[in-house]
Scaffold this motif. Structure first.
Motif, mmCIF file in Angstrom:
data_model
loop_
_atom_site.group_PDB
_atom_site.id
_atom_site.type_symbol
_atom_site.label_atom_id
_atom_site.label_comp_id
_atom_site.label_asym_id
_atom_site.label_seq_id
_atom_site.Cartn_x
_atom_site.Cartn_y
_atom_site.Cartn_z
ATOM 1 N N SER A 184 0.830 -1.201 0.000
ATOM 2 C CA SER A 184 0.000 0.000 0.000
ATOM 3 C C SER A 184 0.866 1.253 0.000
ATOM 4 N N LEU A 187 2.531 1.922 -3.202
ATOM 5 C CA LEU A 187 1.655 2.455 -4.237
ATOM 6 C C LEU A 187 1.220 3.886 -3.939
ATOM 7 N N GLY A 188 1.819 4.489 -2.918
ATOM 8 C CA GLY A 188 1.593 5.906 -2.706
ATOM 9 C C GLY A 188 0.656 6.264 -1.565
ATOM 10 N N ALA A 189 0.218 5.271 -0.791
ATOM 11 C CA ALA A 189 -0.697 5.562 0.310
ATOM 12 C C ALA A 189 0.091 5.839 1.584
ATOM 13 N N ARG A 197 -7.857 1.743 4.426
ATOM 14 C CA ARG A 197 -8.227 1.018 3.205
ATOM 15 C C ARG A 197 -7.725 -0.422 3.177
ATOM 16 N N HIS A 286 -14.458 3.933 -4.266
ATOM 17 C CA HIS A 286 -13.268 3.136 -4.584
ATOM 18 C C HIS A 286 -13.566 1.996 -5.542
ATOM 19 N N ARG A 287 -14.865 1.788 -5.795
ATOM 20 C CA ARG A 287 -15.221 0.643 -6.637
ATOM 21 C C ARG A 287 -14.846 0.911 -8.089
ATOM 22 N N LEU A 288 -14.407 -0.122 -8.753
ATOM 23 C CA LEU A 288 -14.066 0.010 -10.170
ATOM 24 C C LEU A 288 -14.432 -1.291 -10.866
ATOM 25 N N ILE A 290 -14.771 -3.075 -14.515
ATOM 26 C CA ILE A 290 -14.305 -2.907 -15.892
ATOM 27 C C ILE A 290 -15.266 -3.588 -16.860
ATOM 28 N N ALA B 114 -9.050 -5.164 -10.854
ATOM 29 C CA ALA B 114 -9.064 -3.783 -11.345
ATOM 30 C C ALA B 114 -8.848 -2.793 -10.199
ATOM 31 N N GLU B 115 -9.474 -3.066 -9.044
ATOM 32 C CA GLU B 115 -9.318 -2.154 -7.907
ATOM 33 C C GLU B 115 -7.900 -2.187 -7.353
ATOM 34 N N ALA B 118 -6.021 -0.062 -9.663
ATOM 35 C CA ALA B 118 -6.401 1.348 -9.558
ATOM 36 C C ALA B 118 -5.864 2.006 -8.285
ATOM 37 N N TYR B 119 -5.493 1.189 -7.303
ATOM 38 C CA TYR B 119 -5.146 1.710 -5.968
ATOM 39 C C TYR B 119 -4.101 2.822 -6.026
ATOM 40 N N GLY B 120 -3.022 2.577 -6.743
ATOM 41 C CA GLY B 120 -1.950 3.566 -6.812
ATOM 42 C C GLY B 120 -2.401 4.870 -7.447
ATOM 43 N N GLN B 122 -5.485 6.012 -7.486
ATOM 44 C CA GLN B 122 -6.412 6.679 -6.563
ATOM 45 C C GLN B 122 -5.642 7.503 -5.528
ATOM 46 N N LYS B 128 -11.389 9.989 -12.299
ATOM 47 C CA LYS B 128 -11.952 8.642 -12.439
ATOM 48 C C LYS B 128 -11.854 8.084 -13.852
ATOM 49 N N ILE B 131 -8.404 7.035 -14.533
ATOM 50 C CA ILE B 131 -8.088 5.797 -13.813
ATOM 51 C C ILE B 131 -8.602 4.603 -14.596
ATOM 52 N N HIS B 132 -9.862 4.694 -15.023
ATOM 53 C CA HIS B 132 -10.461 3.587 -15.765
ATOM 54 C C HIS B 132 -9.619 3.230 -16.993
ATOM 55 N N VAL B 135 -6.140 1.793 -16.080
ATOM 56 C CA VAL B 135 -6.248 0.439 -15.534
ATOM 57 C C VAL B 135 -6.473 -0.560 -16.671
ATOM 58 N N VAL B 136 -7.358 -0.194 -17.588
ATOM 59 C CA VAL B 136 -7.621 -1.085 -18.720
ATOM 60 C C VAL B 136 -6.348 -1.291 -19.539
#
Ligand SMILES: Nc1ncnc2c1ncn2[C@@H]1O[C@H](COP(=O)(O)OP(=O)(O)O)[C@@H](O)[C@H]1O
Ligand SMILES: [Mg+2]
Lengths: 308, 391
Positions: A184, A187-189, A197, A286-288, A290, B114-115, B118-120, B122, B128, B131-132, B135-136
């Motif tokens: 975490s 990745l920049g957190a 998170r 935070h949901r993504l 695809i 995907a999440e 995307a974490y980094g 975010q 958004k 990000i999408h 990530v793709v």
């Protein structure tokens, strides 16, 4: 489904235990609660069933006691959580690994003495002419006036129930391993984001266990409240016990117990719903998703053929 | 003129940013202790921008510690680390322009693929929509698009590996650190991923610092290999050099296989006289009279049935009995017992491999050009020491 069967069978002794020592007694309490007390020499009868005992339960005194119980239960649990969370986190994450066994043992120390005895110990410490009060007066303070207040009750509650919060939280934090937190941060957190998170969501089973382990017994406990809260420490558990033991009215006592159980379940449900609702927008942000690609990339399909 | 000189002088006294291109990593005399033991010992290494470098060495030699200091999970006790020309001492991991692919992947189990990726983004408050798209793209790059909405626990080891790669690369770091990322994969998948990683790296131009204890992996992928020993770098060179001209017996033993002969240095430093053979090289590199090590790779040793009656000790030949023959596919491998304390391995290409059977008396020989001479070394001093076969 087929895979679940052996597990279910392995759990058979546990189910039997649950049936004999939990389902059966609770079932009987529910059954008695629809009965009545036929005479001064009998505790209950169920030849006539009614909701009359429930009508009896909802008296103004009972409401006040219930309110008090709920207040102690909720505030006590919240306090235990707020204190136990950082302690458990520190024990599992920050403390040197070689010391963790010792720390866990220290958390358990209060369990080596009887529940009533250690609560009485606090009564001695907090009483206006106890040694603490005398010492404080020696350096110019007023005599201690904390005994028989809600403050004293909460102090006792935290003291008696904190280990039950810390231990499951400790186990949960301990299981969220270091590489995940490092990933975490990689990745920049920062540390707060990492905590909210990664660490906290993954510790969720431990949090649920800790909250239930404190809240449920606390709602039925009246020793802590009676010893340290005096007359102000009226708890439902006390009313139930006096119906069963003093008044010998098992029917009314059972009805009170059933209401208590329902209130506990309802409170837990409401609490869970509140947490779910409050965190909903955060989780949604935070949901993504695809979705499946319209056409699989050529390279991926080649890859699949090679693998096949 | 004068002003220009002053500026230059000033630039030189400060850490002269700009002299090192983005993606350059400079490790400058770095030391790291754990209690009494020294994990990394005054290690210096300059990694060029866009380079694929491997840190190679046995377990415990300090590879992971070095990587963790670049990532920011450990602080050096002494020395300096610069990334893209700027010192990163005291800079927390989340502010370094560096991403890591962890040994056990360390994917977040409560987030979808995907999440995870995307974490980094975010954390950097990327919009958004962007990000999408990114990530793709990253999932396409790692060929994991189809699994975007799965949880990591629903993936195989190789797939998790790809997600970990996508999760790091989506942040477009100038340096990517990889700690034995292929260690948990089976051989076929590992070789496939080696190729893919190398292609990916040359396509993206990102600096890769790749930690491994597998010399085959290091040889096949790296622009340069840093061979580490007890917290220091024993040799830093490209694969060809490391293989053909190892700087020490330690390197020679670790990269590929070697037959070692230990003995007295004779003939003015050009040969080693061991119990079972006089091993002669082409150059004089050793002080005569002391003890030395001669090394010959199995693929340079030829073998035939011993028909000559006289057991005269010509240089660069050794006599013994064959105790094992194994088929390695393209080559045949022969294990020869020279004496109680020494055996020898010879490898011949299968088509020209002699028909020999176990128990035969054999004679092995090699050319002086294929002999490497080293001073005696603790790590490879036992005569007949042969590095474990590469798999
Ligand atoms: N957190 C730590 N505490 C104590 N010693 C450590 C720690 N991490 C590494 N070491 C020691 O430092 C040395 C180098 O370890 P490491 O960098 O993990 O080696 P490698 O990755 O090459 O196997 C080893 O001797 C190891 O025991
Ligand atoms: Mg390591």
């Amino acid at each position: 489904m087929r895979k679940r069967l052996p597990g279910f069978l392995l759990a058979a002794p546990a189910w039997a235990w649950l049936a004999v020592f939990f389902v059966a007694p609770v079932g009987m309490v529910v059954w008695f609660s629809f009965g009545y007390k036929p005479s001064i020499f009998a505790t209950q009868a169920t030849d006539r069933l009614s909701f009359d005992r429930y009508a009896e339960v909802f008296s103004p005194t009972f409401f006040a006691t219930f309110q008090n119980t709920l207040w102690v239960g909720v505030v006590g649990t919240v306090l235990c959580f707020l204190i136990g969370l950082p302690v458990a986190y520190w024990m599992a994450v920050k403390a040197p690994p070689s010391r963790r066994g010792l720390l866990v043992a220290l958390v358990m120390v209060p369990f080596w003495t009887n529940f009533l005895v250690r609560t009485l110990g606090w009564q001695v410490i907090l009483s206006p002419d106890g040694w603490l009060s005398t010492a404080l007066q020696g350096i110019g303070f007023e005599p201690l006036a904390i005994l028989n207040t809600r403050g004293a009750v909460l102090l006792g509650v935290v003291y008696n129930y904190l280990p039950l919060m810390i231990l499951p939280l400790f186990v949960a934090f301990d299981r969220v391993n270091g590489p995940l937190r490092e990933a975490s941060k990689d990745l920049g957190a920062g540390k707060w984001t990492t905590f909210f998170r990664i660490t906290l969501p993954l510790a969720q089973p431990g949090i649920i266990a800790g909250v239930l382990l404190v809240f449920i017994p606390l709602m039925g406990d009246y020793i802590t409240a009676t010893v340290l809260g005096g007359a102000k420490g009226n708890m439902v558990g006390q009313l139930v016990a006096s119906q069963f033991q003093t008044a010998q009215n098992w029917a009314l006592g059972s009805a009170m117990a059933v209401v208590l159980i329902i209130v506990i379940l309802a409170t837990v449900a409401v609490g869970a719903a509140i947490v779910w609702l409050v965190t909903l927008p955060i989780r949604a942000s935070h949901r993504l998703v695809i979705g499946a690609p319209a056409t699989a990339p050529a390279s991926a399909s080649i890859h699949e053929e090679v693998a096949a | 003129m004068t002003t220009a000189t002053t500026t230059e002088a000033e630039a030189a006294t400060t850490s002269s940013p700009g002299a090192e291109a983005p993606g350059t990593v400079v490790i400058d005399a770095v030391t790291k202790h754990y209690g009494d033991s020294t994990a990394v010992d005054r290690l210096s290494l300059t990694i060029e921008a866009g380079e694929f470098i491997s840190l190679l060495g046995p377990s415990g030699c300090g590879k992971t510690t070095t990587l963790r200091m670049i990532a920011g999970f450990e602080e050096p006790d002494d020395g300096d680390i610069r990334v893209s020309g700027r010192s990163v001492l005291g800079v927390p991991p989340y502010r370094r322009d560096v991403n890591t692919v962890f040994q056990a992947y360390a994917l977040f189990p409560h987030m979808s693929v995907a999440e995870n990726v995307a974490y980094g983004l975010q954390q950097k408050r990327t919009p958004k929509a962007e990000i999408h798209d990114r990530v793709v793209d990253a999932l396409d790059l790692a060929q994991m698009r189809r699994f975007a909405d799965r949880k990591p626990t629903q993936l195989s080891g190789g797939q998790q590996q790809r997600v970990a790669l996508a999760r790091a690369l989506v942040n477009r770091p100038s340096v990517l650190l990889l700690d034995e990322p292929l260690g948990a994969l089976d051989r076929q998948l590992r070789e496939e991923m080696q190729l893919e990683l190398k292609l990916l790296q040359s396509r993206l131009g990102v600096t890769f610092v790749f930690v491994t204890h597998d010399q085959g992996e290091a040889l096949s992928m790296s622009d340069r290999i840093a061979i580490m020993r007890s917290g220091r770098i024993e040799q830093l060179a490209d694969a060809d050099t490391v293989y053909a001209r190892p700087a020490s017996a330690y390197v020679a033993a670790f990269v590929g296989q070697q037959n070692f002969f230990s003995g007295t240095v004779v003939e003015g430093g050009t040969a080693v006289d061991s119990t079972h053979a006089l091993v002669r090289g082409t150059s004089a590199g050793l002080p005569a009279g002391g003890t030395g090590l001669a090394a010959v790779r199995p693929e340079f040793v030829s073998i035939e049935a011993d028909v000559a009656a006289d057991a005269s000790g010509a240089a660069n030949t050794a006599r013994g009995s064959l105790i094992g023959v194994s088929h390695l596919g393209e080559t045949m491998q022969y294990l020869v017992r020279l004496g109680d304390d020494q055996s020898l391995i010879a490898r011949r290409p299968s088509p020209e491999a002699p028909q020999l059977s176990v128990g035969d008396a054999v004679v092995c020989s090699w050319r002086a050009e294929s002999v490497l001479l080293f001073p005696a070394d603790d790590a490879a001093s036992a005569s007949g020491y042969v590095a474990p076969p590469t798999v």
